[in-house]
Scaffold this motif. Structure first.
Motif, PDB file in Angstrom:
ATOM      1  N   SER A 288       0.848  -1.193   0.000  1.00 53.26           N
ATOM      2  CA  SER A 288       0.000   0.000   0.000  1.00 53.26           C
ATOM      3  C   SER A 288       0.881   1.238   0.000  1.00 53.26           C
ATOM      4  N   PRO A 289       0.313   2.398  -0.390  1.00 55.73           N
ATOM      5  CA  PRO A 289       1.079   3.652  -0.324  1.00 55.73           C
ATOM      6  C   PRO A 289       1.519   3.983   1.096  1.00 55.73           C
ATOM      7  N   HIS A 290       0.736   3.556   2.092  1.00 54.35           N
ATOM      8  CA  HIS A 290       1.087   3.852   3.483  1.00 54.35           C
ATOM      9  C   HIS A 290       2.335   3.083   3.911  1.00 54.35           C
ATOM     10  N   ALA A 291       2.523   1.888   3.365  1.00 59.57           N
ATOM     11  CA  ALA A 291       3.744   1.136   3.659  1.00 59.57           C
ATOM     12  C   ALA A 291       4.949   1.859   3.079  1.00 59.57           C
ATOM     13  N   VAL A 292       4.795   2.407   1.872  1.00 59.35           N
ATOM     14  CA  VAL A 292       5.877   3.188   1.263  1.00 59.35           C
ATOM     15  C   VAL A 292       6.200   4.395   2.139  1.00 59.35           C
ATOM     16  N   ALA A 293       5.156   5.109   2.570  1.00 62.01           N
ATOM     17  CA  ALA A 293       5.352   6.300   3.391  1.00 62.01           C
ATOM     18  C   ALA A 293       6.016   5.959   4.718  1.00 62.01           C
ATOM     19  N   ALA A 294       5.639   4.815   5.314  1.00 60.30           N
ATOM     20  CA  ALA A 294       6.222   4.416   6.597  1.00 60.30           C
ATOM     21  C   ALA A 294       7.719   4.151   6.471  1.00 60.30           C
ATOM     22  N   ILE A 295       8.128   3.443   5.409  1.00 57.91           N
ATOM     23  CA  ILE A 295       9.550   3.165   5.199  1.00 57.91           C
ATOM     24  C   ILE A 295      10.301   4.457   4.898  1.00 57.91           C
ATOM     25  N   ALA A 296       9.709   5.321   4.050  1.00 62.42           N
ATOM     26  CA  ALA A 296      10.361   6.589   3.709  1.00 62.42           C
ATOM     27  C   ALA A 296      10.558   7.453   4.946  1.00 62.42           C
ATOM     28  N   GLU A 297       9.570   7.444   5.836  1.00 59.99           N
ATOM     29  CA  GLU A 297       9.668   8.238   7.065  1.00 59.99           C
ATOM     30  C   GLU A 297      10.793   7.727   7.956  1.00 59.99           C
ATOM     31  N   ARG A 298      10.911   6.395   8.067  1.00 54.82           N
ATOM     32  CA  ARG A 298      11.993   5.845   8.900  1.00 54.82           C
ATOM     33  C   ARG A 298      13.362   6.121   8.289  1.00 54.82           C
ATOM     34  N   LEU A 299      13.479   6.027   6.981  1.00 58.11           N
ATOM     35  CA  LEU A 299      14.751   6.331   6.323  1.00 58.11           C
ATOM     36  C   LEU A 299      15.139   7.789   6.567  1.00 58.11           C
ATOM     37  N   ASP A 300      14.145   8.669   6.501  1.00 52.65           N
ATOM     38  CA  ASP A 300      14.410  10.085   6.728  1.00 52.65           C
ATOM     39  C   ASP A 300      14.907  10.335   8.145  1.00 52.65           C
ATOM     40  N   GLU A 301      14.374   9.587   9.106  1.00 53.72           N
ATOM     41  CA  GLU A 301      14.823   9.735  10.493  1.00 53.72           C
ATOM     42  C   GLU A 301      16.290   9.358  10.658  1.00 53.72           C
ATOM     43  N   TYR A 302      16.771   8.457   9.787  1.00 52.72           N
ATOM     44  CA  TYR A 302      18.177   8.046   9.820  1.00 52.72           C
ATOM     45  C   TYR A 302      19.048   8.942   8.930  1.00 52.72           C
ATOM     46  N   GLY A 303      18.436   9.982   8.340  1.00 50.22           N
ATOM     47  CA  GLY A 303      19.180  10.848   7.448  1.00 50.22           C
ATOM     48  C   GLY A 303      19.416  10.241   6.082  1.00 50.22           C
ATOM     49  N   LEU A 304      18.568   9.278   5.705  1.00 50.55           N
ATOM     50  CA  LEU A 304      18.721   8.583   4.430  1.00 50.55           C
ATOM     51  C   LEU A 304      17.554   8.919   3.503  1.00 50.55           C
ATOM     52  N   ASP A 305      17.691   8.535   2.240  1.00 54.97           N
ATOM     53  CA  ASP A 305      16.608   8.727   1.287  1.00 54.97           C
ATOM     54  C   ASP A 305      16.437   7.463   0.461  1.00 54.97           C
ATOM     55  N   SER A 306      15.778   7.579  -0.688  1.00 58.78           N
ATOM     56  CA  SER A 306      15.460   6.398  -1.495  1.00 58.78           C
ATOM     57  C   SER A 306      16.688   5.657  -1.994  1.00 58.78           C
ATOM     58  N   ARG A 307      17.851   6.304  -1.983  1.00 51.53           N
ATOM     59  CA  ARG A 307      19.074   5.624  -2.423  1.00 51.53           C
ATOM     60  C   ARG A 307      19.436   4.454  -1.520  1.00 51.53           C
ATOM     61  N   ALA A 308      18.905   4.450  -0.297  1.00 53.33           N
ATOM     62  CA  ALA A 308      19.169   3.337   0.620  1.00 53.33           C
ATOM     63  C   ALA A 308      18.541   2.043   0.123  1.00 53.33           C
ATOM     64  N   LEU A 309      17.563   2.157  -0.820  1.00 54.64           N
ATOM     65  CA  LEU A 309      16.900   0.967  -1.357  1.00 54.64           C
ATOM     66  C   LEU A 309      17.552   0.470  -2.641  1.00 54.64           C
ATOM     67  N   SER A 310      18.621   1.113  -3.078  1.00 55.73           N
ATOM     68  CA  SER A 310      19.293   0.668  -4.295  1.00 55.73           C
ATOM     69  C   SER A 310      19.878  -0.728  -4.079  1.00 55.73           C
ATOM     70  N   GLY A 311      19.776  -1.562  -5.091  1.00 53.71           N
ATOM     71  CA  GLY A 311      20.262  -2.933  -4.980  1.00 53.71           C
ATOM     72  C   GLY A 311      19.247  -3.898  -4.434  1.00 53.71           C
ATOM     73  N   ILE A 312      18.096  -3.386  -3.969  1.00 59.58           N
ATOM     74  CA  ILE A 312      17.023  -4.239  -3.440  1.00 59.58           C
ATOM     75  C   ILE A 312      15.913  -4.296  -4.472  1.00 59.58           C
ATOM     76  N   ASN A 313      15.406  -5.477  -4.759  1.00 63.37           N
ATOM     77  CA  ASN A 313      14.272  -5.617  -5.673  1.00 63.37           C
ATOM     78  C   ASN A 313      12.991  -5.178  -4.960  1.00 63.37           C
ATOM     79  N   LEU A 314      12.160  -4.421  -5.657  1.00 61.85           N
ATOM     80  CA  LEU A 314      10.939  -3.890  -5.051  1.00 61.85           C
ATOM     81  C   LEU A 314       9.716  -4.370  -5.815  1.00 61.85           C
ATOM     82  N   ALA A 315       8.735  -4.872  -5.090  1.00 63.51           N
ATOM     83  CA  ALA A 315       7.450  -5.268  -5.660  1.00 63.51           C
ATOM     84  C   ALA A 315       6.380  -4.351  -5.083  1.00 63.51           C
ATOM     85  N   ALA A 316       5.371  -4.025  -5.895  1.00 64.07           N
ATOM     86  CA  ALA A 316       4.317  -3.107  -5.454  1.00 64.07           C
ATOM     87  C   ALA A 316       2.960  -3.645  -5.863  1.00 64.07           C
ATOM     88  N   VAL A 317       1.993  -3.523  -4.969  1.00 61.54           N
ATOM     89  CA  VAL A 317       0.618  -3.936  -5.240  1.00 61.54           C
ATOM     90  C   VAL A 317      -0.262  -2.698  -5.236  1.00 61.54           C
TER      91      VAL A 317
END
Length: 510
Positions: A288-317
């Motif tokens: 869901s979009p809320h799952a995306v937002a939850a992960i993005a929020e946690r990454l931001d708290e660590y000072g990270l962005d979407s680049r932290a997901l590079s190298g990981i395969n992503l599936a979306a429903v």
């Protein structure tokens, strides 16, 4: 600095150039009547959106440009052809050394002709009488004439017009141009009266005849034109459904039946995000979009962005989930093709191969509601699945009293249910819709939930998509309208049913 015109009262008429300018803006200044939330969706997340007005508007524009900010002044019309567009453009153009770009908008005159389904003759003119009704000898001479006035001045306008066209001369009256509340009437100038509307258009010339306009009535002839629809929402955005219903002429009011809250404890999400950064997972499945937002929020708290997901395969429903990833600059590697559901994803997910895949772990951040078919399916394919609660879904508070009353009293023409959960939650917080309200369900399971709760289902979508749901409701409205025509009845909406008067009971006295 860019001045952008859009359609009168409809941001959907924005040109590609105007949309591009908004996407690059740092500051957007909008008309007082504009929809701030709608503009915010088109502008970048960092952009400031403020309302126009005040003596310091030009100063604020010049100051922002001087600081290197990209400024867009958005107007619901066209800056050069609308007499009341304001003098901001001319003042800014006079500023020394400031270069501007002007994106033309759809002017009011063209909109009135198009939404009124009137083909202009080779000779046509426009008269703006909103500030003052000029004497008849000052009116332009043209075969097709479009006059704009306020409702209050309409009677004075009609007195002047009767001198040229006669009291029996026909004119097409248009109010609410381009909105679902548009009303067009073929009147004589003797029938024109003052009203309390802000803006009226009167069109004179060939092409306003009722028989001709009925053939061309593309706007008011929409099957759901002026229908008021209520759409109970759960955790997913219904914006695409609202757009589909608007395509058929309906205005939609969303009633939130569910709110999104963080998990009760944060430890599991913190471990999951650390695992993402440390390379613990080969796949992440976003449901869901809320799952995306939850992960993005946690990454931001660590000072990270979407680049932290590079190298990981992503599936979306779900389309909303794909769009949420796209807003982060990420394209999903796998999206279900046959059916966009969590269960269907398991059928299209690749099996784990220990010779090719360096890891066997899949992370599934989801709600506190289990996605059992997905988890079972991935496990059968050889994956080690770790589900983590990224957010909780909680039943929302009841909507405002006036909305609840409109639902129960049948003031909505239709209600569209997109899930069985939406059925249960709306009835729980707002009550059952009136029996006269058309009930539309996105699929058999949702229709069954409606029937369990005592609702008559009028429409079931052919496919479980927003497009199919809106189209199915439009076909129902077309059939309903045709039935009224065949029976010789006046054309009415479901909310315009004939209400029964309550009988007064008089007690007999001895």
């Amino acid at each position: 600095m860019t001045f952008v015109g859009s359609g009168p009262g409809d941001l959907g008429l924005l040109t590609l150039s105007g949309s591009r300018a908004l996407r690059m803006a740092d500051l957007v200044i909008i008309d007082e009547a504009a929809d701030e939330e709608q503009v915010s969706h088109l502008a970048p997340a960092h952009a400031e959106v403020r309302f126009a007005g005040g003596d310091d508007e030009v100063t604020a524009i010049l100051s922002a440009v001087a600081k290197g900010r990209k400024v867009v002044r958005l107007h619901g019309g066209d800056f050069f052809t609308d007499a009341d567009a304001g003098g901001v453009l001319s003042e800014v153009l006079q500023a020394a050394g400031l270069r501007v770009n002007v994106v033309p908008g759809i002017n009011r005159w063209s909109a009135a002709l198009s939404f009124g389904a009137v083909a202009a003759s080779s000779s046509f003119a426009a008269l703006d009488a909103t500030l003052e009704v000029p004497p008849i000898d000052s009116w332009p001479a043209a075969e097709t004439l479009i006059v704009r006035a306020t409702g209050e001045a309409s009677a004075r306008l009609a007195e002047q017009a009767a001198q040229r066209f006669g009291a029996d001369g026909p004119c097409l009256s248009l109010t609410g141009v381009g909105s679902t509340g548009q009303v067009s009437e073929l009147l004589t100038w003797g029938e024109v009266e003052a009203s309390d509307v802000d803006e009226c258009f009167y069109i004179v010339g060939p092409g306003i005849e009722e028989s001709r306009r009925q053939r061309y009535a593309w706007f008011e002839g929409k099957p759901l034109f002026d229908w008021r629809v209520v759409a109970p929402s759960t955790k997913d955005s219904l914006d695409p459904l609202v757009e589909e219903l608007a395509h058929y002429g309906a205005s939609t009011e969303i009633v939130a039946t569910m709110t999104i809250e963080p998990p009760r404890t944060e430890q599991a999400m913190e471990r999951a995000v650390r695992g993402l950064v440390d390379g613990r997972y080969l796949w992440v499945v976003f449901t869901s979009p809320h799952a995306v937002a939850a992960i993005a929020e946690r990454l931001d708290e660590y000072g990270l962005d979407s680049r932290a997901l590079s190298g990981i395969n992503l599936a979306a429903v779900g389309r909303g989930t794909v769009e949420a990833l796209a807003r982060m600059g990420i394209k999903a590697d796998l999206v279900p093709v046959v059916e966009n559901t969590t269960g269907a994803l398991a059928h299209e997910f690749p099996a784990y191969d220990d010779l090719i895949d360096p890891l066997d772990r899949v992370l599934v951040p989801s709600a506190d509601v289990a996605v059992e078919p997905l988890l079972v399916g991935l496990s059968k394919l050889g994956w080690e699945v770790e589900e983590v609660t990224a957010y909780r879904t909680v039943r929302a508070a009841p909507p405002p009293p006036e909305v609840r009353e409109d639902i129960k009293a049948g003031n909505f023409d239709a209600v569209v249910f997109t899930s069985a959960t939406a059925v249960r939650n709306m009835i729980g917080i707002a009550g059952k819709p009136h029996a006269a309200t058309v009930v539309a369900a996105i699929g058999p399971a949702t229709a069954a939930a409606c029937e369990i709760h005592g609702l008559r289902v009028d429409v079931t979508a052919d496919a479980p998509t927003f497009e199919s749901l809106a189209e199915s409701l439009a076909r129902f409205a077309d059939r309903r309208r045709q039935d009224q025509v065949d029976a010789g009845l006046p054309l009415t909406k479901p909310s315009q049913r004939k209400r029964r008067r309550r009988r007064k009971t008089v007690e007999a006295t001895a």
